[in-house]
Write an enzyme that holds these catalytic residues in place. Structure first.
Site, short mmCIF file in Angstrom:
data_model
loop_
_atom_site.label_atom_id
_atom_site.label_comp_id
_atom_site.label_asym_id
_atom_site.label_seq_id
_atom_site.Cartn_x
_atom_site.Cartn_y
_atom_site.Cartn_z
N GLU A 92 7.67 3.41 9.02
CA GLU A 92 8.09 4.58 8.24
C GLU A 92 9.48 5.10 8.57
O GLU A 92 10.15 5.68 7.73
CB GLU A 92 7.02 5.65 8.38
N GLY A 141 1.36 -6.30 4.31
CA GLY A 141 2.64 -6.93 4.02
C GLY A 141 3.63 -6.70 5.14
O GLY A 141 4.78 -7.16 5.09
N THR A 142 3.17 -6.01 6.18
CA THR A 142 4.05 -5.59 7.27
C THR A 142 4.22 -6.67 8.33
O THR A 142 5.17 -6.62 9.10
CB THR A 142 3.45 -4.35 7.92
N GLY A 183 0.82 -1.20 0.00
CA GLY A 183 0.00 0.00 0.00
C GLY A 183 0.86 1.26 0.00
O GLY A 183 0.68 2.14 -0.82
N PHE A 184 1.76 1.35 0.97
CA PHE A 184 2.62 2.53 1.13
C PHE A 184 1.81 3.81 1.23
O PHE A 184 2.27 4.88 0.87
CB PHE A 184 3.65 2.62 -0.01
N LEU A 225 8.20 -6.44 18.44
CA LEU A 225 7.36 -7.63 18.63
C LEU A 225 7.89 -8.83 17.86
O LEU A 225 7.65 -9.98 18.24
CB LEU A 225 5.92 -7.34 18.21
N LYS A 254 6.59 1.18 19.15
CA LYS A 254 6.55 2.52 18.57
C LYS A 254 6.09 2.51 17.11
O LYS A 254 5.66 3.53 16.61
CB LYS A 254 7.93 3.16 18.63
N GLN A 256 10.73 -4.35 7.78
CA GLN A 256 10.16 -3.01 7.61
C GLN A 256 11.25 -1.98 7.40
O GLN A 256 11.13 -1.09 6.56
CB GLN A 256 9.32 -2.63 8.84
MO1 MOS Z 1 1.54 5.09 5.62
S1 MOS Z 1 2.00 6.35 4.09
O1 MOS Z 1 0.83 6.25 6.66
O2 MOS Z 1 0.51 3.96 4.81
#
Ligand code: MOS
Length: 735
Positions: free
Chosen positions: A702, A463-464, A235-236, A628, A698, A636
């Site tokens: 990003e 995907g995270t 998604g990003f 975690l 946290k 990530q």
């Molecule tokens: Mo992120 S750009 O807040 O999916």
């Protein structure tokens, strides 16, 4: 893993629970769903970027084989608009009038029996335009500006006086290009109505928002809309909206009384699901001789579409990144005839920190000070906006550990002083931060008669690793092995979740899962404590804990009984508890909620003759609070770093300045970093669990991207002596 119960589940780098489904192709992504009787949609997009449609000729398309319907503004039902959320206003309804606001705007929607028939007929829809002159240049003086659109502008002290009195001033103008999110998975929507009930499969990072939007748009109760998103192919940020094509697909399904499926093409992904907006930033930094910051003046102007909005306060992070008594941050957005920009991984922070961290590097050279030393000199342990201590900030440790791992001390400070054959070698660094963000979130936990558990929330896993880390957390909280816990998500009928965005989901959802599991254990403990047949009769709640699928006295696994036994004796099939979380209130916790931090160290090699830039090494030392899952968290940071290298050296969505058409909207033309561009990426986690929330995470979605572009630009300066303030850095900048 699950058989070694003494080993802590949380933190361990366990493999993704959905990994086997993904690599065997059995995980259904939005485009993989089909229902009997479905028809297929295709979009027709505007070929001018401003003006009016004066004639739509759909006859040829309507006569084309297999065509069921062609929707245009002339025959489309008028629908409402969606909600205003924390991310801003909903996009305007599609096909509501003859106005064209950008090239690629959806102006018709064709429905046919097959995808090929729909695509072929879409090319037969002819529009005649009365074109107007588009506004396309960010700095066009005619563009309307939104001033402080997010009410986040900051001011403290007296910046002009401090700049006047400063020993040293560095001023710069920085430009960052439009970038396109480009998830691999093409966005898809499948909409099916049964009477007034709507079921939608959609590519979304936020199913409940899509539900609310569709309910408002079509004037039906939220309980009549179900949005399903079990898997997302990336998604990003592109999946943080209910886009016009989603509404069009549901609209077409309603008017044709057929389920309708739409899959965007790759070029349509460039105009339909957002992009990182371009921006210009003006930054003045004042400092004393010893390197203490005395003034920061950071202003930005970024691009926005004509009738939509986008969260991009570029300069906001400068308000609290460093200790500095006099600070102004000011953000504006210019309305242009472009497709709507949206959050793209590390929105605002990616661009803002490029300016700030580049300027600090320049300041370090001006002062003849080590760039790392300069950051340490201006470190702040409190939030300078309110004086509260951060709930967790291990940035100094990031600097120390990262610098050691990288070998920063081996750097010879002069530009162009390090060489390896024909390669100019440069070392650069930057601090990184992604601010704390969360919204309220819910989760539900159930233990079944056999002692297995379901935990669920209407979240997404883009995907995270959400499936995996929430299963780990649930298993730990419920004292169960991992294979006895199933975490479900991706269904708007589940308890309401925060979006997968803003690096906030793991924290908000983790805290909700923690609350749900605690409450559920409490229900079992209450049953047992009041039961004469239970070994836990009369035990006080604080003395009860869980492990090995048993509820027992603290530290005494023998003094207790299993979930299954408690349920059986009380004639219950299952017990369920709902939990929730809210963002911590600084006044309540006496701390300022801290985001993630990092220190990025980069080695570049620049070909002395050809100007080719290669990233040779990256070390990222990250404070992500409690990690975690070491493996998914590392992934990530690696993914974010790849995005940062793309932003620094390759990514540039080019809009034709005359027509407003995106000129490189394919994977053949838009450059992303590929395997050959990426060196070994070294990631180290440091720090402690965050003190502001129960789970102490946290969010690391990003912070991996932030700081990479300035660290590369700073390394390029060190290698070549050329200060590049425009991204992406290309060969022609260096020759
Ligand atoms: Mo992120 S750009 O807040 O999916």
């Amino acid at each position: 893993m699950s058989t070694v119960e003494s080993r802590p589940l949380v933190g361990a780098g366990v493999n993704r629970v959905d990994g086997p489904r993904k690599v065997t192709g059995t995980a259904p992504y939005p485009m993989d769903f089909s229902v009997p009787g479905q028809a297929y949609g295709a979009l027709v997009q505007s070929t001018v970027s401003a003006g009016r449609i004066i004639r739509m000729d759909t006859e040829e398309a309507e006569r084309s084989p297999g065509v069921i319907s062609v929707l245009t503004h002339e025959n489309a039902p008028q629908v409402g608009t969606g909600p205003t959320t924390v991310l801003g206003e909903a996009p305007p309804a599609p096909l509501r009038n003859d106005r064209v606001m950008h090239h690629g705007q959806h102006i018709a929607f064709v429905v046919a029996e097959t995808p090929e028939q729909a695509a072929a007929a879409a090319r037969l829809v002819h529009a005649e335009y009365e074109a107007a002159e588009p506004l396309l240049d960010l700095q066009d003086p005619r563009a309307q500006h939104l001033v402080d659109p997010w009410k986040m502008d900051h001011s403290r002290g007296d910046v002009s006086a401090a700049l006047e009195a400063a020993d040293v001033i560095v001023r710069g103008t920085y430009f960052t290009a439009d970038n396109t999110n480009n998830p691999l998975g093409l966005f898809a929507t499948l909409a099916a109505w049964e009477e007034d009930t709507l079921t939608v499969h959609d590519t979304s990072q936020w199913p409940s928002m899509v539900r609310t939007t569709l309910a408002m748009v079509f004037g039906i109760p939220e309980s009549s809309v179900r949005v399903l998103v079990p898997y997302v192919g990336g998604g990003f940020g592109a999946g943080l909206r209910a886009w016009p094509h989603v509404i069009l697909t549901a609209m077409a399904a309603r008017t044709t009384k057929r389920p309708v499926k739409l899959v965007l093409t790759r070029p349509q992904m460039f105009t339909s699901v957002g992009h990182r907006p371009s921006g210009v930033q003006w930054l003045s930094v004042g400092a004393s001789r010893d390197g203490g910051l005395v003034a920061l003046d950071h202003r930005s102007l970024s691009s926005l579409s004509m009738e939509d909005n986008d969260y991009e306060p570029f300069s906001h992070g400068t308000a609290f990144a460093y200790q500095c008594p006099n600070v102004i941050t000011r953000d504006q957005q210019a309305k242009l005839n472009i497709a709507v920009p949206t959050s793209m991984r590390a929105p605002a922070e990616a661009q803002g920190s490029f300016a700030l961290e580049s300027a600090l590097d320049e300041l370090a050279y001006t002062l003849r000070m080590d760039p790392l030393e300069l950051r340490i000199r201006n470190h702040t342990e409190v939030d300078p906006r309110n004086g509260l201590p951060w709930s967790g900030k291990a940035l100094l440790e990031c600097y120390e550990v990262g610098a050691r791992r990288f070998g920063w001390a081996d750097r010879s400070p002069e530009p162009r002083s390090m060489r390896d054959g024909n390669w100019l070698v440069g070392y650069g660094m930057a601090s990184a931060m992604f601010p704390y963000f969360a919204t309220p979130c819910m989760a539900e936990a159930t233990v079944n008669r056999d002692g297995s558990a379901f935990v669920r929330s209407a979240a997404t896993d883009i995907g995270t690793g959400t499936y995996t880390v929430m299963a780990q957390l649930s298993a730990e909280e419920l004292g169960l092995p991992l294979d006895k816990v199933r975490f479900d998500l991706g269904d708007s009928d589940m308890p309401d979740s925060m979006m997968a965005g803003g690096s906030g989901l793991t924290g908000a959802l983790g805290n909700a899962v923690h609350d749900a599991c605690r409450r559920l254990v409490g229900l079992f403990a209450d049953l047992a404590r009041g039961d004469a047949d239970s070994p836990l009769l009369g035990a006080s709640p604080e003395d009860v804990e869980v492990s090995g699928g048993r509820v027992h006295l603290a530290g005494r696994p023998d003094r207790g009984e299993s979930y299954a036994d408690i349920l059986a004796r009380h004639g219950l099939a299952q017990l369920t508890a709902t939990g929730s979380s809210r963002p911590p209130d600084p006044a309540e916790i006496g701390m300022s909620p801290a985001g993630a931090y990092g220190a990025k160290f980069v080695e570049v090699r620049v070909d002395a003759d050809l100007g080719i830039v290669r990233v040779a090494r990256v070390v990222s030392a990250i404070d992500g609070g409690r990690i975690l899952n070491e493996k998914t968290a590392r992934s990530q940071i690696i993914g974010g770093t790849v995005g940062g290298i793309g932003m620094a050296l390759f990514e540039d969505t080019v809009t034709d300045p005359r027509t407003g058409r995106i000129a490189n909207g394919t994977f053949g033309d838009y450059l992303v970093a590929v395997n050959a561009d990426i060196p070994e990426l070294d990631v180290i986690f440091v720090g402690e669990p965050d003190r502001g929330t129960p789970t102490g995470t946290k969010g690391v979605g990003e912070v991996g991207l932030v700081g990479i572009a300035p660290a590369i630009a700073n390394a390029v300066y060190h290698a070549t002596g050329k200060r590049i303030r425009d991204l992406p850095i290309t060969i022609d900048n260096l020759l």
